[in-house]
Design a protein around this motif. Sequence first.
Motif, short mmCIF file in Angstrom:
data_model
loop_
_atom_site.label_atom_id
_atom_site.label_comp_id
_atom_site.label_asym_id
_atom_site.label_seq_id
_atom_site.Cartn_x
_atom_site.Cartn_y
_atom_site.Cartn_z
N GLU A 1 -1.67 17.88 4.36
CA GLU A 1 -1.86 18.61 2.75
C GLU A 1 0.45 19.36 1.87
OE1 GLU A 1 -4.08 21.90 3.31
OE2 GLU A 1 -6.01 20.62 4.58
N GLN A 2 0.59 18.99 2.57
CA GLN A 2 2.40 19.19 2.59
C GLN A 2 2.79 18.05 0.77
OE1 GLN A 2 5.80 19.14 4.92
NE2 GLN A 2 6.81 18.81 3.19
N ALA A 3 2.95 18.40 0.36
CA ALA A 3 3.86 17.84 -1.19
C ALA A 3 5.50 17.32 -1.19
CB ALA A 3 3.79 18.41 -2.52
N VAL A 4 5.01 15.88 -1.24
CA VAL A 4 6.21 15.88 -0.75
C VAL A 4 7.26 14.47 -2.10
CG1 VAL A 4 6.28 14.76 1.41
CG2 VAL A 4 5.13 13.77 -0.04
N GLU A 5 7.90 14.32 -2.20
CA GLU A 5 8.65 13.59 -3.27
C GLU A 5 9.11 12.27 -3.34
OE1 GLU A 5 8.79 15.23 -6.62
OE2 GLU A 5 8.37 16.47 -5.84
N VAL B 1 1.08 13.96 -1.59
CA VAL B 1 0.73 14.60 -0.88
C VAL B 1 0.19 14.12 0.18
CG1 VAL B 1 -1.62 17.05 -0.31
CG2 VAL B 1 -0.30 16.14 -2.80
N VAL B 2 0.51 14.51 1.60
CA VAL B 2 -0.10 13.66 2.85
C VAL B 2 -0.82 14.58 2.54
CG1 VAL B 2 1.43 14.02 5.50
CG2 VAL B 2 3.42 14.49 3.51
N LYS B 3 -1.34 13.65 3.61
CA LYS B 3 -2.65 13.43 4.37
C LYS B 3 -3.04 13.59 5.45
CE LYS B 3 -7.05 10.57 3.78
NZ LYS B 3 -8.00 9.17 3.57
N SER B 4 -3.07 12.45 6.33
CA SER B 4 -2.41 12.99 7.99
C SER B 4 -1.20 12.35 8.62
CB SER B 4 -3.33 12.11 8.48
OG SER B 4 -3.44 11.20 8.13
N ASN C 1 0.81 -1.13 0.15
CA ASN C 1 -0.16 0.24 -0.02
C ASN C 1 0.85 1.07 0.03
OD1 ASN C 1 -1.96 2.04 0.43
ND2 ASN C 1 -2.78 1.12 2.45
N GLU C 2 0.67 1.78 -0.76
CA GLU C 2 2.18 2.99 -1.24
C GLU C 2 1.11 4.34 -0.61
OE1 GLU C 2 3.37 3.30 -5.59
OE2 GLU C 2 5.22 1.97 -4.58
N ASN C 3 0.18 4.27 -0.44
CA ASN C 3 -0.72 5.24 0.68
C ASN C 3 -0.42 5.66 2.00
OD1 ASN C 3 -2.06 6.18 -1.69
ND2 ASN C 3 -3.41 5.29 -1.35
#
Length: 128
Positions: free
Chosen positions: A78-82, A106-109, A58-60
């Motif tokens: 809500e931060q975008a990560v590489e 994008v970080v959900k939580s 699970n990559e989420n």
Amino acid sequence: MKLRITIDGKAYEAEVEILEAAESAPEYPPYPPAPAAYVSAEIPVPPTAVQAAETENNENECRSPVTGMVISVEAMPEQAVEANQVVMVLESMKMEMQITAPRAAVVKSVLVIPGSSVKVNQLLVEFE
């Protein structure tokens, strides 16, 4: 039986008597056996192949690979990560381990804070 012993160039003679093995062994009182003391514990059941595949693929989600403590959290909701960007640092057995994002997302939580104790496979970060 006589023996000759040389110490620092000077010879000494000694008379030695050999006793039977049973006669020379000291007698000790019998030792009572130690009582068997144990605490029964449940044997951990390993996850089934389906459960293991679900958590690993699970990559989420970003899960803890070790039991340890959260040192720092580098990602916020809500931060975008590489891909492979460090999202947090864990400490386990006096060693620091960087936990990275499995993909660009994008970080959900973020489910832990610095100082939190975490267990193996505990969910740390969710991605959208």
